[in-house]
Design a protein around this motif. Structure first.
Motif, PDB file in Angstrom:
ATOM      1  N   ILE A  84       0.774  -1.538   0.051  1.00  0.00           N
ATOM      2  CA  ILE A  84      -0.010  -0.007  -0.191  1.00  0.00           C
ATOM      3  C   ILE A  84       1.001   1.289   0.002  1.00  0.00           C
ATOM      4  O   ILE A  84       1.967   1.274   0.711  1.00  0.00           O
ATOM      5  CB  ILE A  84      -0.886   0.061   1.064  1.00  0.00           C
ATOM      6  CG1 ILE A  84      -2.017   1.145   1.073  1.00  0.00           C
ATOM      7  CG2 ILE A  84      -0.297  -0.001   2.414  1.00  0.00           C
ATOM      8  CD1 ILE A  84      -3.031   0.927   2.104  1.00  0.00           C
ATOM      9  N   VAL A  85       0.584   2.275  -0.668  1.00  0.00           N
ATOM     10  CA  VAL A  85       1.372   3.227  -1.062  1.00  0.00           C
ATOM     11  C   VAL A  85       1.515   4.351   0.083  1.00  0.00           C
ATOM     12  O   VAL A  85       2.613   5.035   0.376  1.00  0.00           O
ATOM     13  CB  VAL A  85       1.426   3.880  -2.403  1.00  0.00           C
ATOM     14  CG1 VAL A  85       1.297   3.412  -3.365  1.00  0.00           C
ATOM     15  CG2 VAL A  85      -0.297   4.558  -2.456  1.00  0.00           C
ATOM     16  N   SER A  86       0.450   4.570   0.983  1.00  0.00           N
ATOM     17  CA  SER A  86       0.429   5.619   1.902  1.00  0.00           C
ATOM     18  C   SER A  86      -0.595   5.270   2.748  1.00  0.00           C
ATOM     19  O   SER A  86      -1.625   4.335   2.692  1.00  0.00           O
ATOM     20  CB  SER A  86       0.235   7.041   1.252  1.00  0.00           C
ATOM     21  OG  SER A  86      -1.049   7.012   0.758  1.00  0.00           O
ATOM     22  N   ILE A  94       3.754   7.718 -12.753  1.00  0.00           N
ATOM     23  CA  ILE A  94       3.442   8.213 -11.134  1.00  0.00           C
ATOM     24  C   ILE A  94       4.862   8.504 -10.395  1.00  0.00           C
ATOM     25  O   ILE A  94       5.874   7.939 -10.872  1.00  0.00           O
ATOM     26  CB  ILE A  94       2.935   7.295 -10.448  1.00  0.00           C
ATOM     27  CG1 ILE A  94       2.100   7.585  -9.189  1.00  0.00           C
ATOM     28  CG2 ILE A  94       3.929   5.901 -10.267  1.00  0.00           C
ATOM     29  CD1 ILE A  94       1.500   6.564  -8.364  1.00  0.00           C
ATOM     30  N   ASP A  95       4.689   9.792  -9.571  1.00  0.00           N
ATOM     31  CA  ASP A  95       6.200  10.026  -9.159  1.00  0.00           C
ATOM     32  C   ASP A  95       6.027   9.397  -7.766  1.00  0.00           C
ATOM     33  O   ASP A  95       5.581   9.544  -6.814  1.00  0.00           O
ATOM     34  CB  ASP A  95       5.934  11.613  -8.752  1.00  0.00           C
ATOM     35  CG  ASP A  95       7.330  12.118  -8.007  1.00  0.00           C
ATOM     36  OD1 ASP A  95       7.951  11.504  -7.578  1.00  0.00           O
ATOM     37  OD2 ASP A  95       7.163  13.390  -8.293  1.00  0.00           O
ATOM     38  N   ARG A  96       7.077   8.392  -7.761  1.00  0.00           N
ATOM     39  CA  ARG A  96       7.298   7.573  -6.591  1.00  0.00           C
ATOM     40  C   ARG A  96       7.847   8.138  -5.362  1.00  0.00           C
ATOM     41  O   ARG A  96       7.486   7.491  -4.178  1.00  0.00           O
ATOM     42  CB  ARG A  96       7.847   6.205  -7.090  1.00  0.00           C
ATOM     43  CG  ARG A  96       7.317   5.370  -8.187  1.00  0.00           C
ATOM     44  CD  ARG A  96       8.051   4.160  -8.391  1.00  0.00           C
ATOM     45  NE  ARG A  96       7.320   3.302  -9.508  1.00  0.00           N
ATOM     46  CZ  ARG A  96       6.559   2.152  -9.376  1.00  0.00           C
ATOM     47  NH1 ARG A  96       6.088   2.163  -7.996  1.00  0.00           N
ATOM     48  NH2 ARG A  96       5.736   1.743  -9.943  1.00  0.00           N
ATOM     49  N   THR A 126       1.956  13.138 -10.782  1.00  0.00           N
ATOM     50  CA  THR A 126       2.767  12.412 -11.889  1.00  0.00           C
ATOM     51  C   THR A 126       4.249  13.065 -11.986  1.00  0.00           C
ATOM     52  O   THR A 126       4.650  13.879 -11.156  1.00  0.00           O
ATOM     53  CB  THR A 126       2.311  12.751 -13.357  1.00  0.00           C
ATOM     54  OG1 THR A 126       2.236  14.133 -13.379  1.00  0.00           O
ATOM     55  CG2 THR A 126       0.630  12.229 -13.443  1.00  0.00           C
ATOM     56  N   GLU A 127       5.052  12.400 -12.456  1.00  0.00           N
ATOM     57  CA  GLU A 127       6.437  12.663 -12.743  1.00  0.00           C
ATOM     58  C   GLU A 127       6.914  14.252 -13.237  1.00  0.00           C
ATOM     59  O   GLU A 127       7.542  14.762 -12.839  1.00  0.00           O
ATOM     60  CB  GLU A 127       7.287  11.912 -13.470  1.00  0.00           C
ATOM     61  CG  GLU A 127       7.675  10.318 -12.867  1.00  0.00           C
ATOM     62  CD  GLU A 127       8.212   9.503 -13.707  1.00  0.00           C
ATOM     63  OE1 GLU A 127       8.279   9.641 -14.880  1.00  0.00           O
ATOM     64  OE2 GLU A 127       8.834   8.382 -13.197  1.00  0.00           O
ATOM     65  N   ASN A 128       5.528  14.741 -14.141  1.00  0.00           N
ATOM     66  CA  ASN A 128       5.841  16.166 -14.520  1.00  0.00           C
ATOM     67  C   ASN A 128       4.723  16.878 -14.013  1.00  0.00           C
ATOM     68  O   ASN A 128       4.236  17.880 -14.544  1.00  0.00           O
ATOM     69  CB  ASN A 128       5.396  15.825 -16.175  1.00  0.00           C
ATOM     70  CG  ASN A 128       6.463  15.151 -16.860  1.00  0.00           C
ATOM     71  OD1 ASN A 128       7.541  15.367 -16.653  1.00  0.00           O
ATOM     72  ND2 ASN A 128       5.815  14.160 -17.703  1.00  0.00           N
ATOM     73  N   ALA A 129       4.334  16.544 -12.713  1.00  0.00           N
ATOM     74  CA  ALA A 129       3.613  17.563 -11.858  1.00  0.00           C
ATOM     75  C   ALA A 129       4.135  19.063 -11.621  1.00  0.00           C
ATOM     76  O   ALA A 129       5.349  18.991 -11.623  1.00  0.00           O
ATOM     77  CB  ALA A 129       3.179  17.011 -10.632  1.00  0.00           C
ATOM     78  N   ASP A 139       7.150  26.312  -5.492  1.00  0.00           N
ATOM     79  CA  ASP A 139       8.501  26.386  -4.675  1.00  0.00           C
ATOM     80  C   ASP A 139       9.174  24.959  -4.753  1.00  0.00           C
ATOM     81  O   ASP A 139       9.971  24.700  -3.582  1.00  0.00           O
ATOM     82  CB  ASP A 139       8.337  27.069  -3.406  1.00  0.00           C
ATOM     83  CG  ASP A 139       7.686  28.380  -3.668  1.00  0.00           C
ATOM     84  OD1 ASP A 139       7.902  29.103  -4.238  1.00  0.00           O
ATOM     85  OD2 ASP A 139       6.830  28.520  -2.337  1.00  0.00           O
ATOM     86  N   GLY A 140       9.420  24.643  -5.938  1.00  0.00           N
ATOM     87  CA  GLY A 140      10.011  23.198  -6.064  1.00  0.00           C
ATOM     88  C   GLY A 140       9.153  21.864  -5.446  1.00  0.00           C
ATOM     89  O   GLY A 140       9.792  20.864  -5.364  1.00  0.00           O
ATOM     90  N   ILE A 141       7.922  22.059  -4.870  1.00  0.00           N
ATOM     91  CA  ILE A 141       7.167  21.065  -4.102  1.00  0.00           C
ATOM     92  C   ILE A 141       6.283  20.829  -5.392  1.00  0.00           C
ATOM     93  O   ILE A 141       5.150  21.379  -5.696  1.00  0.00           O
ATOM     94  CB  ILE A 141       6.530  21.462  -3.157  1.00  0.00           C
ATOM     95  CG1 ILE A 141       7.503  21.948  -1.827  1.00  0.00           C
ATOM     96  CG2 ILE A 141       5.561  20.792  -2.454  1.00  0.00           C
ATOM     97  CD1 ILE A 141       6.774  22.875  -0.880  1.00  0.00           C
ATOM     98  N   PRO A 142       5.953  19.333  -5.776  1.00  0.00           N
ATOM     99  CA  PRO A 142       5.291  18.826  -6.700  1.00  0.00           C
ATOM    100  C   PRO A 142       3.868  18.864  -6.249  1.00  0.00           C
ATOM    101  O   PRO A 142       3.651  18.724  -4.965  1.00  0.00           O
ATOM    102  CB  PRO A 142       5.629  17.316  -6.844  1.00  0.00           C
ATOM    103  CG  PRO A 142       7.046  17.330  -6.505  1.00  0.00           C
ATOM    104  CD  PRO A 142       7.138  18.334  -5.275  1.00  0.00           C
ATOM    105  N   ARG A 143       2.794  19.227  -7.114  1.00  0.00           N
ATOM    106  CA  ARG A 143       1.394  19.171  -6.688  1.00  0.00           C
ATOM    107  C   ARG A 143       0.693  17.960  -7.248  1.00  0.00           C
ATOM    108  O   ARG A 143       1.042  17.530  -8.222  1.00  0.00           O
ATOM    109  CB  ARG A 143       0.640  20.518  -7.344  1.00  0.00           C
ATOM    110  CG  ARG A 143       1.385  21.833  -6.864  1.00  0.00           C
ATOM    111  CD  ARG A 143       0.903  22.967  -7.883  1.00  0.00           C
ATOM    112  NE  ARG A 143      -0.524  22.988  -8.275  1.00  0.00           N
ATOM    113  CZ  ARG A 143      -1.338  23.996  -7.764  1.00  0.00           C
ATOM    114  NH1 ARG A 143      -0.907  24.885  -6.946  1.00  0.00           N
ATOM    115  NH2 ARG A 143      -2.695  23.798  -7.973  1.00  0.00           N
TER     116      ARG A 143
END
Length: 814
Positions: free
Chosen positions: A537-539, A580-582, A605-608, A612-616
């Protein structure tokens, strides 16, 4: 050639090529399926123009005994309770727990620089991190700056100093400002909005690196995630790898107007008497409370410090600094207290509560004045004591405790704080877990659970340990023969990732297995049974439970449990896990949309896009468990950080990147930031299908749409576009231009509420099923796909089975 009806199977499938999935759909955005046909999802409406600080990662909805509808809102910065008001809007109230509260240096803690708003504070007791929040009280004016209220730490120049921006320019420089009676209360540390790797003071956990978590090598830090459950009308919550806290509805009956109290001045000899307003609900004896003030509390009381109520009447009580009350087996006659046995130590100056017998729950207070009476010497245990009770009484003693005596009158307005307090600080707290990965309050017999915690009588964190309190208790975690508190340790996996309350069992997910916890009663209390091994399970929030089935997202596939664990067939598996951004698994969350038989997962996703450098979070995927189909969508408009499907609210609630909550499935437009809103850009594209039999080229010159605009906004003119995209063969790109007439416009047509494709336009809701009856199209190819798109405000649509008019057009392209 007769008209060809386009009937497609429901769901979006990207497990094969566009042509292999002939007769289905390949792309979607903000579209769902209803009984086999696609429609635009419902809109969303902001619950309130108010906002909270940070990104919400946890939501929980419940009502109090007074039928007040509340939502717990946990972000990486703070914890709020959102209260529903009579005008159907919500206000967010900061109830973030206080991690440390104390007086600052008596010589004055402030240093200011002329013409600067930055203030340096000296604190040798506690050191916050940059970004943390602190509340000052009792500060006096210093060079034009009065630093009372809440501020955010901007920097930490040394181990004993930090800075805040006062918002006011200092009239001059100086040190040792702020006064001798200044206090600082520090809110629970701010966490991160995402997973990353860092090295810094405090970057590690308390058991990592040296003291304070000082690490010299890069370590991963994860998103600050909360778990919350209601315990009765109160809220139990805690951050991952943090302590457990309780928000008490009794001490905060009205969040918008905290209870105002008066606190007496005991002149250093008399106990402080706290008086509630006459109409206030009585606060039970032993309740943990804190005070806030606009001025100064009577000394030695300190703001945001936990005290315990010691009941006198329905509207008055004393205070003690300790939660423990000594209950002697004793009697009082006149001024003589005779103690037959006692657990604990009685001391001179300790207050004694006794029942007057003059009315229900009427207690009076006496004071142990000295040891010994009539030649007998008290020892702190059994024996006789001289008590000062202001009179003679013969009745049973209820308890003894040291109460707070005040020595000043204080100033300003004093209120009971609405903030949560640690469970470990509650009266009767016994061996409460120091930390937990996640928590739960069971449906069966109401036990409080900590998953991933320290063993009983140990301070070492064990991520595979489960502990539970005594039945119907938040505070008693000490196992004994007379209660049902206990613990177990799971064996499969390295840490507990998530838990779900299911029907007649609790599901516990480790990083390698799924367990079932079931209540057996004494002597075993709770037993664990492994349901499946070698799963993932991922999270902490990646699982959802609905309709008797648990669904969750693993590291490389989806699962379900309905009595047995199974791999969940997913028509989008390659598409999801392909990009997906693992590194951002901790941001993934799942929830239900019960009204549409859906389970939603949101992920990066990897291209999210990044803030300020934080993926959404930029994509969602949906499984419809009734129709057994999948679909997905993406974009900023639907980016969410938490979701709650509660029967206590009329619509599902979701948290946005605009730092507010919205109702989903309300209206048809995107009203995240305003009441009027903007259009939702919905679309769906079919897989490729043959034109005719696909052997010859064919010419499509006419389409007869089939759709409905039912559910559109009254007073609008709904419309959408349909585009036919022809190809010469599977390996070719779409024809460019689409039309054989030389433009792409001939392959794209608008369908609206017009009679026979001409004016007059109908205004909804006159007839949602009257629309453009025929579209003139000029496209040629062996196969084609169809795209339906809508970006028109007020429009709701559902597709049926359109028909196209085709005639043969040879075997050669060009």
């Amino acid at each position: 050639m007769p008209l060809q009806k386009i009937v497609l199977k429901p769901g979006v499938n990207r497990e094969n090529t566009r042509y292999t999935n002939e007769g289905g759909y390949y792309e979607s955005n903000l579209v769902r399926f209803r009984q086999g046909t696609p429609e635009k999802i419902g809109g969303w409406q902001q619950i309130s123009p108010n906002t909270y600080t940070g990104l919400c990662r946890s939501l929980w909805n419940w009502t109090t005994l007074a039928e007040v509808n509340l939502i717990g809102v946990g972000s990486e910065a703070k914890f709020y309770i959102s209260q529903k008001t009579s005008n159907e809007t919500d206000t967010y109230y900061d109830v973030t727990p206080i991690i440390s509260s104390h007086a600052l240096t008596a010589s004055g803690p402030l240093t200011v620089t002329a013409s600067s708003s930055i203030v340096t504070i000296t604190d040798t007791t506690y050191h916050p991190y940059a970004g943390d929040y602190v509340i000052f009280s009792g500060m006096t004016l210093f060079n034009g700056i009065t630093l009372n209220g809440q501020y955010q730490v901007t920097s930490t120049p040394s181990d004993t100093t930090y800075t805040v921006d006062s918002g006011t320019t200092a009239s001059g420089g100086g040190t040792n400002g702020g006064g001798a009676n200044s206090f600082a209360a520090y809110l629970l540390n701010v966490g991160t909005t995402t997973s990353n790797t860092t090295t810094a003071w405090g970057a590690g956990n308390w058991d990592e690196g040296t003291w304070g978590g000082i690490v010299t090598t890069a370590i991963p830090t994860t998103t600050k995630l909360w778990t919350q459950y209601n315990f009765g009308e109160n809220l139990l919550f805690g951050p991952k790898k943090g302590a457990m806290y309780l928000w008490n509805a009794t001490t905060a009956p009205t969040l918008s107007a905290p209870t105002t109290v008066t606190i007496s001045n005991g002149a250093g000899t008399a106990p402080a008497v706290v008086t509630l307003p006459a109409s206030t609900t009585p606060i039970p004896d032993g309740t943990a409370i804190m005070f806030e003030t606009t001025g100064a509390l009577p000394l030695p009381l300190a703001p945001y410090t936990v005290y315990y109520t010691r009941y006198l009447t329905s509207t008055t009580f004393n205070l003690s600094a300790a939660s423990t009350v000594i209950y002697p087996f004793a009697s009082c006659s006149g001024t003589t207290l005779t103690v037959y046995s006692v657990t604990g130590t009685l001391a001179v100056g300790m207050s004694v509560y006794y029942y007057t017998g003059t009315g229900d729950n009427q207690l009076s207070l006496g004071l142990i004045a000295a040891f010994g009476s009539g030649g007998t010497t008290g020892t702190g245990g059994s024996g006789t004591y001289i008590v000062s009770i202001g009179g003679s009484v013969a009745d049973s003693v209820m308890g003894a405790v040291t109460v707070v005596k005040t020595s000043s009158a204080g100033s300003g307005t004093q209120t009971i704080s609405i903030r949560a307090v640690p469970v470990a600080s509650l009266t009767g707290a016994s061996n409460v877990p120091l930390t937990q990965n996640t928590l739960l309050v069971s449906d069966a017999s109401r036990f409080t659970f900590a998953f991933g915690t320290n063993e009983y009588l140990s301070t070492t964190f064990d991520p595979m340990v489960i502990r539970w309190s005594d039945q119907e208790s938040l505070t008693n975690w000490t196992p004994s023969a007379t209660n049902q508190a206990g613990s177990i340790r799971l064996s499969h996996g390295s840490n507990i990732r998530a838990v779900l309350q299911a029907r007649q069992e609790i599901l516990v997910f480790t990083d390698a297995a799924l367990y079932s916890l079931q209540y057996l009663g004494a002597p075993y209390i709770w037993s664990s049974q492994i349901l499946s091994d070698n799963i993932s399970i991922v999270s902490i929030n990646a699982a959802a439970y609905t309709n008797g089935t648990a669904y969750w997202m693993g590291q490389d596939k989806f699962y379900k449990y309905d009595g047995r664990v199974q791999t969940l067939r997913c028509d989008l598996r390659q598409f999801i896990y392909g990009d997906i951004d693992r590194t951002q698994f901790s941001q993934i969350f799942a929830s239900t949309n019960e009204g549409f038989n859906e389970v939603w997962w949101f992920y990066c996703t990897e291209n999210a896009p990044k803030d300020d450098g934080i993926p959404r979070i930029d994509r969602y995927v949906v499984y419809n468990y009734v129709e057994d189909v999948w679909y997905y969508g993406s974009g900023d408009a639907i980016a969410r950080t938490a979701w709650l499907d509660s029967s206590l609210r009329d619509y599902p609630v979701a948290a946005t990147y605009s730092n507010n909550l919205v109702y989903h499935e309300k209206g048809v437009d995107d009203c995240t930031d305003s009441v009027s809103g903007v259009a939702i850009d919905s679309s769906i594209t079919t897989s490729q299908f043959d034109i005719g039999d696909g052997h010859n080229f064919a010419f499509v010159w006419r389409m007869l749409p089939d759709l409905t605009f039912r559910g559109s906004t009254d007073g609008t003119t709904p419309s959408l576009t349909i585009q036919l995209q022809p190809l010469q063969n599977s390996g070719s790109s779409y024809n460019d231009p689409i039309s054989i007439g030389g433009t792409s416009a001939d392959g794209t047509q608008t369908v609206n509420t017009a009679k026979d494709g001409v004016s007059p336009l109908y205004v909804y809701p006159q007839d949602p099923d009257v629309f453009t009856g025929q579209l003139n199209i000029r496209v040629r190819g062996r196969q084609m796909s169809m795209r339906i798109a809508c970006n028109v405000k007020g429009t709701q649509w559902q597709l049926g089975a359109p028909r196209v008019d085709i005639r043969p057009d040879g075997r050669r392209g060009g």
